[in-house]
Design an enzyme around this catalytic site. Structure first.
Site, PDB file in Angstrom:
ATOM      1  N   LYS A 122      40.307  40.466  39.204  1.00  0.00           N
ATOM      2  CA  LYS A 122      40.958  39.380  38.470  1.00  0.00           C
ATOM      3  C   LYS A 122      42.060  38.783  39.349  1.00  0.00           C
ATOM      4  CE  LYS A 122      43.174  38.533  33.949  1.00  0.00           C
ATOM      5  NZ  LYS A 122      43.660  39.152  32.695  1.00  0.00           N
TER       6      LYS A 122
ATOM      7  N   SER B 279      41.804  36.953  28.464  1.00  0.00           N
ATOM      8  CA  SER B 279      41.981  36.165  29.654  1.00  0.00           C
ATOM      9  C   SER B 279      41.132  36.614  30.841  1.00  0.00           C
ATOM     10  CB  SER B 279      43.455  36.201  30.057  1.00  0.00           C
ATOM     11  OG  SER B 279      43.830  37.524  30.423  1.00  0.00           O
TER      12      SER B 279
ATOM     13  N   SER C  72      42.793  41.232  26.512  1.00  0.00           N
ATOM     14  CA  SER C  72      42.138  40.470  27.577  1.00  0.00           C
ATOM     15  C   SER C  72      41.066  41.184  28.374  1.00  0.00           C
ATOM     16  CB  SER C  72      43.179  39.931  28.549  1.00  0.00           C
ATOM     17  OG  SER C  72      43.728  38.765  28.011  1.00  0.00           O
TER      18      SER C  72
HETATM   19  N1  GLN Z   1      44.733  36.399  24.211  1.00  0.00           N
HETATM   20  C1  GLN Z   1      46.001  37.085  24.223  1.00  0.00           C
HETATM   21  C2  GLN Z   1      47.095  36.148  24.670  1.00  0.00           C
HETATM   22  O1  GLN Z   1      46.807  35.032  24.936  1.00  0.00           O
HETATM   23  C3  GLN Z   1      45.919  38.297  25.082  1.00  0.00           C
HETATM   24  C4  GLN Z   1      46.022  38.004  26.497  1.00  0.00           C
HETATM   25  C5  GLN Z   1      45.957  39.203  27.363  1.00  0.00           C
HETATM   26  O2  GLN Z   1      45.610  40.283  26.916  1.00  0.00           O
HETATM   27  N2  GLN Z   1      46.355  39.004  28.598  1.00  0.00           N
HETATM   28  O3  GLN Z   1      48.225  36.519  24.746  1.00  0.00           O
END
Ligand code: GLN
Length: 491
Positions: A77, A157, A181
């Site tokens: 990532k 994400s 995410s």
């Molecule tokens: N979708 C969640 C957010 O936007 C989690 C993101 C994540 O786990 N990095 O905060």
């Protein structure tokens, strides 16, 4: 021979000399190029990957391998700092940032001989559940609804990390999970996504989003591979003061799929009539499956579940607003010209951050500001303790908790709701786990009527990754989920 390989299978092929690491890397580089339309990679490390493969083959020839998984290609990532290699967090503000250091997790991978094929697209600064907030454009889910050409989100994400594994553009990948995410995109793409306990894996060198929640973990094709990756990336790190000194286990060696006598909790607060029928059915079937494999199902309550999302959306932006203050045009990445210092800061940050990131910075700054701190931030911290207490109490009665991973399967890229709060609901089942600092895994269970993957989530108490992986393996072995998407992007 090289289709949809797991880490284990690839390592067997390398061991038996059916393939060299160089050939393996070349094959995957070809797949990545053919899969360009999916937009999984922000940066492909073609040259370094080939060089690393040659070195791995040399080590194999001279019996000096770095381990059983030397020479296997993974994706990373674009949130992990990689020395000498572009690290952007999918943000304009870091679009030219080349770190001079390597994150502990990617260093651990290197030291095990794993080879990075490149940096995977994600939501900007890991904020999002669709991969649509990326400065480099959305990632397409390799899965499409049956008989249709509609493009779906891969989740986020870590959308690039999940889509790349599902599309077989890499054998496994690294993601990060602050509120879901890893697990949410794994669920949307039919892959296995593991978020370890807070402190199990070093956060050093990972672009920080919300430091009390962030945790790195793998996205893989199998539970065994998740155990292998956890063996490689976990452990104490002096450079991260929140990393645990607790001895890590040998997860992949000790994995077994015995669930006899285990108690599995079924939390009533996760049950809703709004859930798709196919998700409810999968959840129910999994319960029956565990029961017939010898586990006991116990109904439990996690009373503060519904407070988790609002709590998260105070704590995460608060920490993000503080972490992202460092991007001021002076030390990292983009710098816009300004009339004076303040003007330069303002122009750089206005130009460098996308809308969702700005929204979080504004919310975070607001909830931390004097006068509102007690009302929002402090209150959220108190609710966080209650959520953690719920889990503590539950784990007095059960070994693990079973829930759906997400409230829906993957949805259309074009149909994302305009209301950001609507988007935040994607994480409703995953966020409590981060707030409690405990481990969770999403694994594919079945496909719905549109032929899209449904993921189920297992949760255990802190540092009980072994138990988590064992139960997940039991489900995997029984279900034998083997669906893979049609490779429409290669045509
Ligand atoms: N979708 C969640 C957010 O936007 C989690 C993101 C994540 O786990 N990095 O905060």
């Amino acid at each position: 021979m090289t289709e949809n390989l797991s880490i284990k299978q690839a390592s067997d092929l390398l061991k038996s000399k059916h393939i060299s690491s160089k050939e393996l890397i070349q094959t995957y580089l070809k797949k990545i190029k053919a899969g360009k339309e999916l937009n999984c990679f922000n940066f492909i490390s073609e040259e370094t990957a080939l060089l690393d493969a040659t070195k791995s083959d040399e080590r194999r020839a001279s019996n000096s391998l770095k381990g059983d998984f030397d020479g296997i290609p993974i994706g990373v990532k674009d949130l992990f700092c990689t020395q000498g290699i572009l690290t952007t967090a999918s943000s304009k503000i870091l679009s030219n940032f080349i770190p001079n250091y390597e994150s502990t997790v990617t260093m651990n991978c290197k030291e095990s001989g794993l080879i990075s094929l490149g940096k995977l697209n994600c939501d900007e600064f890991a904020m999002g559940s669709t991969n649509k907030t990326s400065y480099f454009g959305p990632v397409k889910n390799p899965w499409r609804p049956k008989d249709s050409k509609i493009d779906l989100v891969p989740g986020g994400s870590s959308g690039g990390s999940a889509a790349a594994v599902a599309a077989d553009l890499c054998i496994a990948s690294l993601g990060t999970d602050t509120g879901g995410s890893i697990r949410q995109p794994a669920s949307f793409t039919g892959t296995v996504g593991l978020k370890p306990s807070y402190g199990r894996v070093s956060r050093w060198g990972i672009v920080a989003f919300a430091s009390s929640l962030d945790q790195a973990g793998p996205i893989t094709k199998t539970v065994d591979d998740a155990a292998i990756m956890l063996d490689i990336i976990s452990g104490h790190d002096k450079k991260d003061s929140t990393s645990s000194i607790k001895e890590k286990e040998n997860y992949s060696k000790n994995i077994n799929s015995n669930v006899k006598g285990m108690k599995i909790g079924f939390p009533k607060e996760f049950m809703s009539d709004d859930l798709p029928k196919s998700t409810l059915k999968a959840w129910e079937e999994c319960k029956d499956l565990l029961k017939s494999n010898g586990a006991e199902i116990i109904n439990i309550s996690l009373p503060h579940t519904m407070s988790a999302l609002p709590t998260y959306y105070i704590i995460a932006p608060a920490e993000a607003s503080s972490n992202l203050a460092r991007y001021d045009g002076v030390r990292y990445g983009l710098r816009e010209k300004g009339n004076d210092l303040i003007d330069m800061y303002e122009r750089t940050r206005s130009e460098g951050f996308g809308d969702e990131v700005k929204r979080r910075i504004l919310i975070g700054t607001y909830v931390l500001s004097s006068g509102y701190y007690d009302a929002y931030y402090l209150k959220a911290q108190k609710v966080r303790s209650l959520i953690k207490d719920d889990f503590n109490k539950a784990f007095e009665k059960v070994d693990a908790i079973l829930t759906p991973s997400t409230p829906s399967t993957a949805f259309e890229i074009a149909n994302e709701p305009n209301d950001p709060v609507q988007n935040y609901f994607n994480d409703i089942f995953t966020v409590p786990v981060n707030l409690a600092g405990i481990p969770g895994i999403s694994l594919p269970f079945a496909n719905d009527e549109k032929n899209l993957p449904i993921g189920l989530q297992l949760i255990t108490n802190s540092f009980e990754e072994q138990k988590l992986l064992n139960i997940a393996k039991n489900i995997e072995e029984t279900v034998q989920y083997q669906a893979v998407p049609e490779k429409w992007w290669t045509q």
